[in-house]
Design an enzyme around this catalytic site. Structure first.
Site, PDB file in Angstrom:
ATOM      1  CG  ASP A 127       6.946  -6.448  -1.997  1.00  0.00           C
ATOM      2  OD1 ASP A 127       6.447  -7.545  -1.707  1.00  0.00           O
ATOM      3  OD2 ASP A 127       6.507  -5.368  -1.584  1.00  0.00           O
ATOM      4  CG  ASN A 128       8.077 -11.487   0.606  1.00  0.00           C
ATOM      5  OD1 ASN A 128       7.219 -10.594   0.622  1.00  0.00           O
ATOM      6  ND2 ASN A 128       8.324 -12.261   1.648  1.00  0.00           N
ATOM      7  CG  PHE A 158      -1.521   1.234   1.668  1.00  0.00           C
ATOM      8  CD1 PHE A 158      -2.123   2.105   0.757  1.00  0.00           C
ATOM      9  CD2 PHE A 158      -1.491   1.591   3.019  1.00  0.00           C
ATOM     10  CE1 PHE A 158      -2.671   3.314   1.188  1.00  0.00           C
ATOM     11  CE2 PHE A 158      -2.035   2.790   3.446  1.00  0.00           C
ATOM     12  CZ  PHE A 158      -2.619   3.659   2.533  1.00  0.00           C
ATOM     13  CE1 TYR A 181       4.006  -3.789  12.418  1.00  0.00           C
ATOM     14  CE2 TYR A 181       3.038  -2.269  14.007  1.00  0.00           C
ATOM     15  CZ  TYR A 181       3.474  -2.539  12.729  1.00  0.00           C
ATOM     16  OH  TYR A 181       3.387  -1.568  11.749  1.00  0.00           O
ATOM     17  N   GLY A 201      -5.812  -5.189  23.487  1.00  0.00           N
ATOM     18  CA  GLY A 201      -4.651  -4.479  22.950  1.00  0.00           C
ATOM     19  C   GLY A 201      -5.021  -3.248  22.135  1.00  0.00           C
ATOM     20  NE  ARG A 235      -6.933   3.444  16.667  1.00  0.00           N
ATOM     21  CZ  ARG A 235      -7.407   3.239  17.898  1.00  0.00           C
ATOM     22  NH1 ARG A 235      -7.651   4.256  18.693  1.00  0.00           N
ATOM     23  NH2 ARG A 235      -7.621   2.020  18.349  1.00  0.00           N
ATOM     24  CB  THR A 266       0.898  -8.289   2.565  1.00  0.00           C
ATOM     25  OG1 THR A 266       2.013  -7.395   2.705  1.00  0.00           O
ATOM     26  CG2 THR A 266       0.877  -9.254   3.725  1.00  0.00           C
ATOM     27  N   GLY A 267       1.919  -7.675  -0.611  1.00  0.00           N
ATOM     28  CA  GLY A 267       1.835  -6.710  -1.712  1.00  0.00           C
ATOM     29  C   GLY A 267       1.449  -7.384  -3.020  1.00  0.00           C
TER      30      GLY A 267
HETATM   31  N1  LIG Z   1      -0.546   1.302   6.926  1.00  0.00           N
HETATM   32  C1  LIG Z   1      -0.356   1.878   8.110  1.00  0.00           C
HETATM   33  O1  LIG Z   1      -1.267   2.556   8.634  1.00  0.00           O
HETATM   34  C2  LIG Z   1       0.968   1.715   8.823  1.00  0.00           C
HETATM   35  C3  LIG Z   1       1.073   2.263  10.117  1.00  0.00           C
HETATM   36  C4  LIG Z   1       2.288   2.144  10.789  1.00  0.00           C
HETATM   37  C5  LIG Z   1       3.372   1.535  10.178  1.00  0.00           C
HETATM   38  N2  LIG Z   1       3.243   0.995   8.941  1.00  0.00           N
HETATM   39  C6  LIG Z   1       4.425   0.345   8.345  1.00  0.00           C
HETATM   40  O2  LIG Z   1       4.599   0.807   7.010  1.00  0.00           O
HETATM   41  C7  LIG Z   1       5.165  -0.235   6.218  1.00  0.00           C
HETATM   42  C8  LIG Z   1       4.308  -0.460   4.972  1.00  0.00           C
HETATM   43  O3  LIG Z   1       3.013  -0.883   5.389  1.00  0.00           O
HETATM   44  P1  LIG Z   1       1.774  -1.042   4.393  1.00  0.00           P
HETATM   45  O4  LIG Z   1       0.581  -0.551   5.108  1.00  0.00           O
HETATM   46  O5  LIG Z   1       2.119  -0.487   3.057  1.00  0.00           O
HETATM   47  O6  LIG Z   1       1.653  -2.641   4.342  1.00  0.00           O
HETATM   48  P2  LIG Z   1       1.625  -3.636   3.089  1.00  0.00           P
HETATM   49  O7  LIG Z   1       1.369  -4.996   3.634  1.00  0.00           O
HETATM   50  O8  LIG Z   1       0.697  -3.120   2.050  1.00  0.00           O
HETATM   51  O9  LIG Z   1       3.119  -3.532   2.552  1.00  0.00           O
HETATM   52  C9  LIG Z   1       4.204  -4.286   3.070  1.00  0.00           C
HETATM   53  C10 LIG Z   1       4.999  -4.799   1.892  1.00  0.00           C
HETATM   54  O10 LIG Z   1       6.150  -5.515   2.365  1.00  0.00           O
HETATM   55  C11 LIG Z   1       6.283  -6.725   1.638  1.00  0.00           C
HETATM   56  N3  LIG Z   1       6.998  -7.690   2.478  1.00  0.00           N
HETATM   57  C12 LIG Z   1       6.578  -8.234   3.659  1.00  0.00           C
HETATM   58  N4  LIG Z   1       7.495  -9.089   4.131  1.00  0.00           N
HETATM   59  C13 LIG Z   1       8.520  -9.092   3.234  1.00  0.00           C
HETATM   60  C14 LIG Z   1       9.762  -9.784   3.165  1.00  0.00           C
HETATM   61  N5  LIG Z   1      10.137 -10.652   4.118  1.00  0.00           N
HETATM   62  N6  LIG Z   1      10.572  -9.534   2.103  1.00  0.00           N
HETATM   63  C15 LIG Z   1      10.200  -8.653   1.142  1.00  0.00           C
HETATM   64  N7  LIG Z   1       9.040  -7.984   1.150  1.00  0.00           N
HETATM   65  C16 LIG Z   1       8.209  -8.192   2.184  1.00  0.00           C
HETATM   66  C17 LIG Z   1       4.844  -7.158   1.334  1.00  0.00           C
HETATM   67  O11 LIG Z   1       4.732  -8.046   0.247  1.00  0.00           O
HETATM   68  C18 LIG Z   1       4.194  -5.791   1.043  1.00  0.00           C
HETATM   69  O12 LIG Z   1       4.306  -5.447  -0.329  1.00  0.00           O
HETATM   70  C19 LIG Z   1       5.300  -1.444   7.131  1.00  0.00           C
HETATM   71  O13 LIG Z   1       6.609  -1.491   7.637  1.00  0.00           O
HETATM   72  C20 LIG Z   1       4.300  -1.157   8.240  1.00  0.00           C
HETATM   73  O14 LIG Z   1       4.650  -1.805   9.433  1.00  0.00           O
HETATM   74  C21 LIG Z   1       2.067   1.075   8.247  1.00  0.00           C
END
Ligand SMILES: NC(=O)c1ccc[n+]([C@@H]2O[C@H](COP(=O)([O-])OP(=O)(O)OC[C@H]3O[C@@H](n4cnc5c(N)ncnc54)[C@H](O)[C@@H]3O)[C@@H](O)[C@H]2O)c1
Length: 311
Positions: free
Chosen positions: A30-31, A11, A144, A273, A212, A34-35
């Protein structure tokens, strides 16, 4: 500039990639756990590396060879519940791979101008103090949160010890197009949007009065660009949010207005939590020139208009 975004097919990463591709060479690692590859179809195969960020030798070699100017490290286990169910695995991804990336850049990448680590408001836990300040007492309530705290502290330490140009950003509740609503633990606004779109009942966990600090994805992109341009952010940690709070019940009312309809809803037990109130102090980023451009109505309107045509 040459930019690496780990987790770039997710995202947040896909929006950063779409923004930076205009003037830069953007690589994504990216693996696809979740993407989705389709989130970044504007990135050609030569710049899309389907690999696990835990593959240490591969990542180190990549850093050595490509000499990135900017590394934005987002790849992570993003589900709090998954880290509770499998803390050993999540700490490998969320801490070990962060440390390895920092170390690879320290040893092999003299060109690095900025390393950005994606931390989270989760580090604060359920403390009463509002707004949340960087210096506030923190009380992580999940693996986390601990893992995010460890990552940001390592980033900070690598600046202090080795002068690596790092910045950690504590993202609050980010929302916008391409946020995946498929899991019950996804961003609540993506779930509410899906329910409104499909005329399905929405469930509030608790009384709906929980608040929030929701930040629109384009404001997050703005903040990342500011931090990249600003050497004064090296070695620092910032809250990335709007500095305002809104309850889920109030958000529901905004959805009703924008969709011009209502859906049924119910209340369930609060989830263990889940924090009651969250709101950030954002003075740190403001001092660098950050000013959120979207309030909740303009952000939601843009998001909902996009999502209506998207699926
Ligand atoms: N969305 C939010 O509100 C939010 C809030 C706080 C922190 N974050 C942080 O921001 C970052 C992005 O979050 P997001 O919301 O886009 O989530 P997301 O799940 O959409 O994106 C995470 C990406 O990381 C990739 N990924 C996961 N494990 C992997 C691995 N071992 N090797 C390679 N790629 C890997 C997934 O395929 C995915 O594309 C994360 O670190 C998350 O913890 C997000």
């Amino acid at each position: 500039m040459k930019i690496l975004i780990t987790g770039g097919a997710g995202f947040i990463g896909s929006h950063l990639a779409a923004y930076f591709i205009n003037d830069n060479e953007v690589f994504i690692l990216d693996n696809l756990s979740t993407g989705h590859r389709s989130n970044v179809d504007f990135i050609d195969d030569a710049h899309f590396i389907e690999e696990d960020v835990m593959h240490k030798s591969f990542v180190t070699e990549l850093i050595k060879q490509k000499q990135f100017d900017i590394v934005i490290h987002l790849a992570a286990v993003v589900s709090v519940v998954e880290t509770i169910n499998n803390p050993i695995n999540s700490q490998s991804i969320n801490i070990d791979s962060t440390l390895n990336l920092l170390e690879a850049n320290r040893q092999y990448n003299a060109k690095l101008k900025k390393f950005i680590f994606a931390s989270s408001a989760a580090v604060y836990g359920n403390t009463d103090e509002l707004p949340k300040q960087i210096e506030t007492f923190i009380d992580p309530e999940s693996p986390y949160a601990i893992e995010k705290y460890a990552g940001e502290q390592y980033a900070k330490l690598y600046n202090k010890l080795y002068d690596l140009p790092t910045t950690a950003l504590r993202f609050f509740n980010v929302y916008g197009p391409r946020q995946d609503p498929s899991s019950p633990y996804s961003g609540v606004l993506s779930i509410m949007d899906k329910k409104f779109k499909n005329d399905e009942p929405f469930t509030f966990f608790g009384d709906g009065e929980q608040t929030r600090d929701f930040v629109y994805i384009k404001d997050l992109v703005q903040a990342v660009a500011i931090v990249i341009d600003n050497e004064a952010s090296n070695g620092k940690i910032y809250n990335l949010a709007t500095g305002t709070q809104i309850s889920l019940l109030q958000i529901f009312e905004k959805f009703k207005l924008i969709y011009n309809k209502s859906i049924s809803y119910q209340f369930a037990e609060p989830r263990s939590g889940d924090i009651k109130h969250s709101c950030a102090e954002i003075k740190g980023l403001e001092a660098l020139g950050f000013k959120p451009q979207y309030d909740i109505v303009s952000g939601l309107t843009e998001y909902i208009n996009y999502s209506k045509t998207d699926k």
